[in-house]
Write a protein that holds these residues in place. Sequence first.
Motif, PDB file in Angstrom:
ATOM      1  N   ARG A   1      49.098  37.471  47.236  1.00 15.54           N
ATOM      2  CA  ARG A   1      47.812  38.043  46.832  1.00 15.54           C
ATOM      3  C   ARG A   1      47.751  38.269  45.317  1.00 15.54           C
ATOM      4  O   ARG A   1      46.790  37.884  44.644  1.00 15.54           O
ATOM      5  N   LYS A   2      48.756  38.933  44.771  1.00 17.56           N
ATOM      6  CA  LYS A   2      48.751  39.245  43.347  1.00 17.56           C
ATOM      7  C   LYS A   2      48.838  37.977  42.503  1.00 17.56           C
ATOM      8  O   LYS A   2      48.264  37.905  41.409  1.00 17.56           O
TER       9      LYS A   2
ATOM     10  N   ARG B   1      35.798  43.698  48.138  1.00 14.89           N
ATOM     11  CA  ARG B   1      36.418  45.009  48.001  1.00 14.89           C
ATOM     12  C   ARG B   1      37.366  45.071  46.806  1.00 14.89           C
ATOM     13  O   ARG B   1      37.504  46.098  46.149  1.00 14.89           O
ATOM     14  N   GLU B   2      38.045  43.963  46.494  1.00 16.03           N
ATOM     15  CA  GLU B   2      39.095  43.981  45.492  1.00 16.03           C
ATOM     16  C   GLU B   2      38.623  43.600  44.090  1.00 16.03           C
ATOM     17  O   GLU B   2      39.444  43.377  43.207  1.00 16.03           O
TER      18      GLU B   2
ATOM     19  N   LYS C   1      32.681  45.183  39.756  1.00 17.00           N
ATOM     20  CA  LYS C   1      32.122  45.676  41.011  1.00 17.00           C
ATOM     21  C   LYS C   1      30.948  46.617  40.740  1.00 17.00           C
ATOM     22  O   LYS C   1      29.923  46.574  41.438  1.00 17.00           O
ATOM     23  N   ALA C   2      31.067  47.472  39.722  1.00 17.99           N
ATOM     24  CA  ALA C   2      29.964  48.360  39.373  1.00 17.99           C
ATOM     25  C   ALA C   2      28.721  47.564  39.007  1.00 17.99           C
ATOM     26  O   ALA C   2      27.598  47.916  39.420  1.00 17.99           O
ATOM     27  N   MET C   3      28.902  46.501  38.234  1.00 16.74           N
ATOM     28  CA  MET C   3      27.776  45.657  37.844  1.00 16.74           C
ATOM     29  C   MET C   3      27.100  45.044  39.064  1.00 16.74           C
ATOM     30  O   MET C   3      25.859  45.052  39.186  1.00 16.74           O
TER      31      MET C   3
END
Length: 508
Positions: free
Chosen positions: A271-272, A379-380, A386-388
């Motif tokens: 994932r990372k 979600r990630e 994400k705010a935008m």
Amino acid sequence: MSTSNPRITVLGLGTGDEDQLTLGVWKKLQLAAKSQARLFLRTKDHPMVQLLDVGEIPYETFDTNYMSNETFEGVYESIAEELITAAKSHATEVLYAVPGHPMVAEYTVQLLKQRCPSEGIELQITGGESFLDQAFLRFGFDPIDGFQLLDATSISRYALNPQLHTVIGQVYDTYTASDLKISLMDAYPDEYKVVVGHSLGVVGQEQIIEVPLHELDHVKGYGNLSLVWVPRSEQEGPYNRTFGKLHEIVQILRSPEGCPWDREQTHESLRKNLIEEAYEVLETIDEDDPDHMCEELGDLLLQVMLHAQMEEEIGTFSVYDVIATLNEKLIRRHPHVFGESKADDADEALVNWNAIKVEEKRKKGIDVTQQSVLDGIPRELPGLMKAMKLQKKAATVGFDWTELDDVLAKVEEELVELREAIALGAKDGAQQRRDELGDVLFSIVNVARFLKVDPEEALAQTNRKFMQRFSYIEEQLRLKGLSFEQTGLSEMEVYWQEAKKVIKLDQR
């Protein structure tokens, strides 16, 4: 007009050597001279036509069709139409003679196969020697080793396979050879040896010329009887440019005989890596470094390949399913490109895209009316991004400020609340300070949205600016033989201000 079913008989004239003309075809041609059958030639530009002239066999040609049509498709369609008309109006059969074998690189014959049944016309096809027979003989390779036949006028990069012998027909002239060269150079090195064959098997006219690929259009003598042979590659270079080779390598890495590290990886363990590789690509974009970007895009693609390979191993899907799904989605969501819809600008294209996404959900049984407006945001995602996206989605239903001044006032309000939280002290206000700081950041993102500035990009640029100016301070201290412990903040501020003047930030 005869009441019997009209008939078209297609004859193959072979490659051009009269010794290779089949006896059956020759008999048909001789009978044509004695009967009322009409003989048509696709073109007079073929060595066998002199045999017809010597034998005083009358014929008509379609050479003028090449002059009266702008495309080869138009030429072939006009020929098929005229043959069908002639067959319907003539009392006996119509003979149609073509170079080589009627079923090899003869689009007019394919058109006749499609149309004759519905037109009530009987179609007979009599074979002749194909140019492929001479290609195998004169070029000297066995097609069982792997072989493909391509058309120079419609070749694409995606059809090329360096592991196969490739024979390319329809190389009519130097212009076609030049276009072919460009297409081949996408898959083969410039110096790769290719072979041009003119009039293969025709005594006194045959030429076989080997040249490096980049000189393909320097060869003289291209015409209706010209071929290009690209031998199968024994080198790794051309095959390394194929997607199949990448898939093969990843399979090997994950196999029992492969790399222990690659075998141990799971979706969770990688994932990372996926995130890190994506950010490394972004860094190359900021650096405007094409060579580095090429490398990092490859590393990102490797992550996609590894995740797909894990699923292929348990039988759920393969990377080819990933590609097919993506291709289908791109075509489906771009009806203004691949369909009949219209989109005059990017905003209209986005409206189409979103409408199609809603319809896709409906077909899957998802009731979009029961979904949150904010659904669909990963979600990630990083916080600023994400705010935008959250703010943009909320704005679509009217939950938004109307003026920039109101947004700036909100920032000031959140700063006041942050100061109040700070005043509470460490023990009582830790959670509140974190919450209020988050509100400040969220409101700053809203300012960025109103200014049409990506906050991630803005912050990334500020980070680069800070690094450049701080590095300047370090360099000045090194030049003076000083350390940070020996330098006060006021002196560092002097160097900082110098850095602002001497360093021009790259505005990419």
